[in-house]
Design a protein around this motif. Structure first.
Motif, short mmCIF file in Angstrom:
data_model
loop_
_atom_site.label_atom_id
_atom_site.label_comp_id
_atom_site.label_asym_id
_atom_site.label_seq_id
_atom_site.Cartn_x
_atom_site.Cartn_y
_atom_site.Cartn_z
N ALA A 37 0.82 -1.21 0.00
CA ALA A 37 0.00 0.00 0.00
C ALA A 37 0.86 1.26 0.00
CB ALA A 37 -0.95 -0.01 1.19
N GLU A 38 2.05 1.17 0.57
CA GLU A 38 2.96 2.32 0.63
C GLU A 38 3.90 2.37 -0.56
OE1 GLU A 38 4.85 1.90 4.44
OE2 GLU A 38 2.95 2.17 5.52
N GLY A 39 3.74 1.43 -1.51
CA GLY A 39 4.60 1.42 -2.70
C GLY A 39 5.99 0.87 -2.46
N ARG A 40 6.17 0.09 -1.38
CA ARG A 40 7.47 -0.48 -1.07
C ARG A 40 7.59 -1.95 -1.47
NH1 ARG A 40 8.24 -1.18 4.06
NH2 ARG A 40 6.16 -0.70 4.80
N SER A 41 6.86 -2.36 -2.49
CA SER A 41 6.97 -3.73 -2.99
C SER A 41 7.14 -3.67 -4.50
CB SER A 41 5.72 -4.54 -2.62
OG SER A 41 4.59 -4.02 -3.24
N ARG A 42 7.46 -4.80 -5.07
CA ARG A 42 7.69 -4.85 -6.53
C ARG A 42 6.41 -4.87 -7.33
NH1 ARG A 42 12.03 -9.70 -6.96
NH2 ARG A 42 13.06 -9.21 -5.02
N TYR A 43 5.31 -4.96 -6.68
CA TYR A 43 4.04 -5.11 -7.39
C TYR A 43 3.03 -4.09 -6.86
CZ TYR A 43 3.77 -8.02 -3.25
OH TYR A 43 3.86 -8.48 -1.97
N THR A 44 2.04 -3.81 -7.68
CA THR A 44 0.97 -2.87 -7.32
C THR A 44 -0.09 -3.59 -6.50
OG1 THR A 44 -0.38 -3.36 -9.26
CG2 THR A 44 1.31 -1.63 -9.52
N VAL A 45 -1.00 -2.82 -5.95
CA VAL A 45 -2.13 -3.38 -5.20
C VAL A 45 -2.92 -4.33 -6.09
CG1 VAL A 45 -4.31 -2.82 -4.06
CG2 VAL A 45 -2.28 -1.43 -3.60
N SER A 46 -3.22 -3.89 -7.31
CA SER A 46 -3.99 -4.71 -8.24
C SER A 46 -3.26 -6.01 -8.57
CB SER A 46 -4.26 -3.91 -9.52
OG SER A 46 -5.06 -4.64 -10.39
N GLU A 47 -1.96 -5.94 -8.80
CA GLU A 47 -1.18 -7.15 -9.10
C GLU A 47 -1.20 -8.11 -7.91
OE1 GLU A 47 2.11 -5.27 -12.21
OE2 GLU A 47 2.54 -5.29 -10.06
N ALA A 48 -1.09 -7.58 -6.70
CA ALA A 48 -1.11 -8.43 -5.50
C ALA A 48 -2.45 -9.14 -5.37
CB ALA A 48 -0.85 -7.58 -4.26
#
Length: 181
Positions: A140-151
């Motif tokens: 949610a904070e943009g600290r992953s390699r994927y977006t919310v939708s991708e997750a």
């Protein structure tokens, strides 16, 4: 003509159904256990990435979600209450478990019908992904390699027997990424 038009509008109204069911005892070790619940959503709302999904969550994750929604919504909206935490909650008492599930369902029902809360990414990840609380926050904070939708799309239905090998890989893949931060 007016009756046909109102019938079509009636069919197109948004709906979101929420179920809390299938309580299961999860053993952490010999002395510690907790109860988790299957949370299922069925909707035609454009606010949701997937129209049907099921995930498993425990009470402490609901507490986290409520706190996160409170932080993100600030004083804009009233947040519904969770069923109270009972220090003497029995994992074997069907009445207590049923009352808790009903309280969790009512909480989610109110949350998913609030336009302010419905805009929160943590809510959608909580309801439609298998990510842990820590990974929900990172995403949610943009600290992953994927977006919310991708997750959400990669998490599958929540039912392991229907997931392909690649659907579960985002959680595992992110372990490396999150630990390096």
């Amino acid at each position: 003509m007016r009756e046909v038009f109102s019938s079509v509008l009636g069919l197109m109204q948004e709906f979101t159904g929420v179920w809390v069911r299938d309580p299961r005892i999860q053993k952490e070790d010999f002395w510690h256990a907790y109860m988790d619940y299957e949370i299922c959503i069925h909707t035609n709302s454009l606010a949701f990435t997937k129209k049907s999904s099921c995930v498993r969550r425990r009470y402490s994750e609901f507490v986290w979600l409520r706190q996160k929604l409170q932080e993100n919504a600030m004083l804009i909206t009233h947040l519904p209450k969770l069923p109270p935490k009972n220090p003497f909650f029995s994992l074997n008492n069907a009445r207590e478990i049923g009352a808790r599930m009903e309280g969790l369902r009512k909480f989610l029902e109110e949350v998913v019908h609030s336009p302010v809360l419905l805009s929160d990414s943590c809510l959608h990840l909580f309801l439609q992904s298998q990510l842990s609380v820590k990974k929900i926050e990172a995403c949610a904070e943009g600290r992953s390699r994927y977006t919310v939708s991708e997750a959400i799309h990669s998490s599958g239905s929540g039912n392991k027997r229907f997931e392909s090998q690649s659907e579960g890989s985002m959680e595992e893949e992110d372990d490396v990424h999150c630990e390096s931060e």
